[in-house]
Structure formats: C-alpha cells, structure tokens
Design an enzyme around this catalytic site. Sequence first.
Site, PDB file in Angstrom:
ATOM      1  N   GLU A   1       0.848  -1.192   0.000  1.00  0.00           N
ATOM      2  CA  GLU A   1       0.000   0.000   0.000  1.00  0.00           C
ATOM      3  C   GLU A   1       0.881   1.239   0.000  1.00  0.00           C
ATOM      4  OE1 GLU A   1      -2.950   0.471   2.999  1.00  0.00           O
ATOM      5  OE2 GLU A   1      -3.694  -1.594   2.816  1.00  0.00           O
ATOM      6  N   CYS A   2       0.500   2.205  -0.802  1.00  0.00           N
ATOM      7  CA  CYS A   2       1.106   3.524  -0.816  1.00  0.00           C
ATOM      8  C   CYS A   2       0.143   4.409  -1.595  1.00  0.00           C
ATOM      9  CB  CYS A   2       2.480   3.517  -1.477  1.00  0.00           C
ATOM     10  SG  CYS A   2       2.519   2.736  -3.114  1.00  0.00           S
TER      11      CYS A   2
END
Length: 646
Positions: free
Chosen positions: A446-447
């Site tokens: 996730e980013c």
Amino acid sequence: MELELRDGNFYDQDGRVVLLKGVNLGGSSKLPFGKDKISFVNRPFPLSEAHEHFGRLQRWGLTCIRFIITWEAIEHAGPGVYDREYLHYLREIFLIAKIYHLRIIIDPHQDVWSRWTGGDGAPLWTLTEIGLNPTNFAMTKSALCIDTYGGRPEDFPKMIWPTNYFKFACATMFTLFWTGNRVAPGIKIRGLPVQDFLQSHYINAIMEVAKISQDLDHIIGFGTMNEPSTGYVGVQDLSSHFLPTELKLGYAPTPFQGMCLADGIDQDIEIWSTGIMQYIFNKPDCVERIECQGKRAWQDDIKCIWQRCGVYEIDPETHQPKLLQPHLFAPIDFGTDCYIPFAKLFTDRLRSIIPKAILFVEMPPLEFMSSTFPKIDIPRSVNGTHWYDPITLFLRDWKPYFTVDVHTKRPIFGRKNVRNAHIRALKAIRDTSGRCMGDAPTLIGECGIPFNLKNNNSYKTGNFEAQVEAMDNTIASLEANLLSYTLWCYTSDNTNKWGDLWNLEDLSLFSRDQEHMQKGIDAGGRAKEGYVRPSANAIAGTPTLSSFNLEKTTYSLRFKATTRGVSEIFVPKSVHYQDGYHVEVSDGSVHTEHFDGYDLLYYTHDPREEVHALLITKNSSLTTTERRRTCCSWIRWFSIDQCSDV
C-alpha cells in the site's frame, strides 16, 4: 503469468525482470451491502461494470491488482458457514480480470480487527463467541467507530481510526488470535483453545478463496493478513502506554485502564491532540473521568477473560482493580513467537491447494511494532510492507517541504530533504527483505495519497496540482528504489462527500464525482498525471534505472542484460504524450504496438553490448537537435557508446 523469485526480483517465464505496478481494489470492499442481510457480492463492483474498470486500469498502465477480500465477506453467517454466492462472484470477477492481463494478489484485508472495533475484517461472531458485547464498546471506550462515536458521521475525526490498535477490543482479539494458547490457556471456544478456534476459522475461510482460484494462473499469491495488530504482545508494562510510538489521538487509555473500562470500572483517561502538547512536550492535553454507568464490554454472564487469566483482580476490600501481572506480555516476541508460526501454518494450507502460490508477508505497521522484523525463511515469500508519507496521510495536506520521521518523530525540512527521506524510508524496507527474508523481492503493498487535501478544496476548484505533485513524489521515491507497488486504492463507488465509504478515507484514483470535469472513457480519474506514467513492465536484464521525470516528461531506463529477451515498456498516449513522443536507445531496435490510449514498446537490445539504455521524450518538449544532444549526453553519462534514433 507465473513469476519466479530470486535475487530480490520478480522474473517472468522468459527470464525478464518484472516490475509490478498496480492498485488495491477496492476501498469499499471492506463493507457489505445492506445491514439486515449482509452480502459482499458486487464488491468491488458489479460484474456488469467489470470491463469498464479493468479496461481503465489497463489503459493506465497498471499490471497488478491487490484484490481486497475480508474474512467477514466469506464467513459472516456463522462459524463454518461460507457465502457461496460471494465465492462464485469472486471467481467470475477474477476471470474477467485475466482478459486484461492483470495479475492478482489476494489480500485478506482487515483493519483493527472488525467493523465493530473501528475497522473491518473479522465477522461479528468472533467477538460474541468469546463473550464480548459490542453494543457497549462506545460507552466503555473499548473501540471508536464512526457509527457510534457520538457525532455526525461526516465530522468523524480524520485518521483517528488507527487509535483502535491501542484500545481494548482490538487489542484483546488480536492477543487471543496470536498467543491465546500461551496467555489464556484455559479459555476454550466450542471445545477449542481460543487461539486455535480463531486461527483455524480465519485460515479455513481464506482457503475457500484459494479453492475457487486454484486453476487461475494470474492469481499469483496471497497475503497472510493486512496490517495485523500485535495486540498486547510485547507491551512492557500494562499500566503504561502500549509503546513509545503509539498513535495517541483522543482518548488514550493504558492497556490496564482499557481492561478496567471494559469491565465497567470508571477511569481517569488522558486525552491527546496532534498539537504542540504531544509533539513538543509529549504530554496529553487533559485528563477526563470516564464513567461507564454500569455498562461492560462483556456480556452479562461473562467474566473478563483477563481477570479469569489472573492479569488483574478486584480487591475484595476496596472493590478496586489491582494489576497482578503487568509484564505478562513483555517477553513475547511478535515476529518469532506469533507471526512466523501462523505464517507457516497459513502457507502449508495454501500450498496444499496452490503449490506455487507466492506468500506476501505483512508485519504490523513498523512504527507500531516493539520488536524487530523477524528472520523469515518461507520459500517464495515477498515483503509486502506498506508505506505512506505520514504528514500527507494524517493531515490531508501536501507539504513538499516538511515531513516527520515516524520512528524518531523528528521533523524534516526542505523539499530535497523530504524527498530523500522518503527514498531512504523505502530503501530501508527493501533492505529488510535482503537482511531478513533471504533477499526476497519487495512489493510495497500500500502507498498513495488522500485526494481530499485541504478540506476537499480540489472538488470545488477542479485543480488537482497538489495531488499530482504528492503522487509523483510517492512514485518517484518508489522508482528510485526500483520497487514494485500497489497503490491504495481504486474505489468504483467513491464520492466526494464520503470518499471510499470507509472512515472518511478518500484515496481512490477514480471517482464518479470527477467524471463531469473530464472527457473520454477515462473521465473520473483523479490527478492521473501523477501515476499514469511510462514504466517498464518487463526488462531483459537487471535494471539500474527506471524512472519518469514529471517536470521534463522524460522516461529513462537502464539495465544490464541477462537474457536475450525483449524488454517491454508502457507509454500512456492519453496522459503526458497526447502530441506524441520520441524514443532513443543506446543500441538495438524498438518496435511499437498501439492500443486504445497507450502504446507498448518492445526493445530488442544488441546482445554484444553489456549495458543498455532507453530514453522517451515528449515530442513538443525538445527540438530534434536538442533531443539528440540530450540523448547522447545522457548515454555518455552512463558510459554507453551508441545512440540510435528510433
């Protein structure tokens, strides 16, 4: 579409290095449709919309999906009762994704245990089976939920939901899940030790998804669990806060105070804000007396598990709680004692169904861990750690000149220093893969960025320049480390008012509410210039550079050849290169295939050369002479002798 893992990279069947570039699908998959009858069918979107959304992701150059499922979605009706309609829907949606050449990672998602403890993931019955009463969580400060916090849902404080990691309900459930057999040996549920009961049902539910996808080669692997919490594991003293880097915002009871409140015992609780009192003086704003008014987080006929296990007692004379074992959880190492045994059990079950499935390892958010990242020797594993810029995420504001180190809480000033700090943070994650996982590949699971920056200002003005810059900063930092990644997130039913429909988060690349601002089949994409960018999908060698310069609209690739295969590069014609582009290579030849909204370049390098380079420039950005001068100077800088105009 099978991938091999070695030397810290993903490889396809032609021996090319694969850089996975993808997105989490989708943000609203954490929630069911309806309240009376729970169903997750049509999460992330109805089958009738699948071609629209998958086609859009393909045109944006995304090659991988981290597909969100939850334990609740599969087993919400009760222990061992699986939602076959949902499982059938999943298989159908997976099959459509394959048409668009999208690899899929299955993400068993959870945040702070469940919807009833402030997040998502586990079914309601996991709480009630151990004797908890979620209707009293708000009164006893056992959990903070948008539906029960006491105000309007639209006024729910931004990014306060992670404080549930440090509240009683989430901490208790995760402690029992990870180490119940050790710290609560006498607690049994339906005849099973509590840890075995919870873990077996969780694993069995996720394996139902493995069974319906075992013949699909584009399902490349499974995560073990999204952002798991350590619970009380590793807490040094139950009478103090969980750990020095605990997220304190609003009510912040100590672990023992949380146990007391859950047992209906009034407590004086610290209240923290994100102001100078916390970050300069490390002190709460105030202390407030919480009166439970006779309410308990436990069912009426159930004694608190921690009291039953001897963690505390009620003094018979004073009728006050007395902490007996403040250090009970301190000796337990989350990584070696909890996560690794679970991950091995999970992997054994998974590979009995899909023998070559990749395991995506996720530890708790690193800033919320008291122990170090463990040594993990599970074959075909990938480090799936998450990363966000904390200032952008928590303040919903892009400040290119300021951030905070989440581990030291020290401020960082200056645009260049901020970018370098982000690059270093991501490098540390990649280095952990080499140090602790036998040089396993890294995929940042996730980013991303919130799109509702500055109080939703862009939704009024239509100006998304700050979001473009913030997203470019994130992806440029990933590119600097040659990392694969899946952005958070794509939510098909995102709205400007409610965001991704979960805790007011608003990180979706797409929103129907932005469609009126644009034209074409990809209307609704937000700040596309930041993430729709040229990239190498597969490289016939070891890359040393693969990056896009947003300001100059140039893409650079450099690699050392290890195979005679052909390198594949994505070029978005609908973003950045509407007026065309120019390609220069150090040697060999390039041919192009044209698709709707994008091109794929196929670069065949000269096998007589060791190092190869490719440069893409925008047609209108440089004259022919300037382009030739730029390309040749660029190639000379890399000590490459040849420059070919393609």
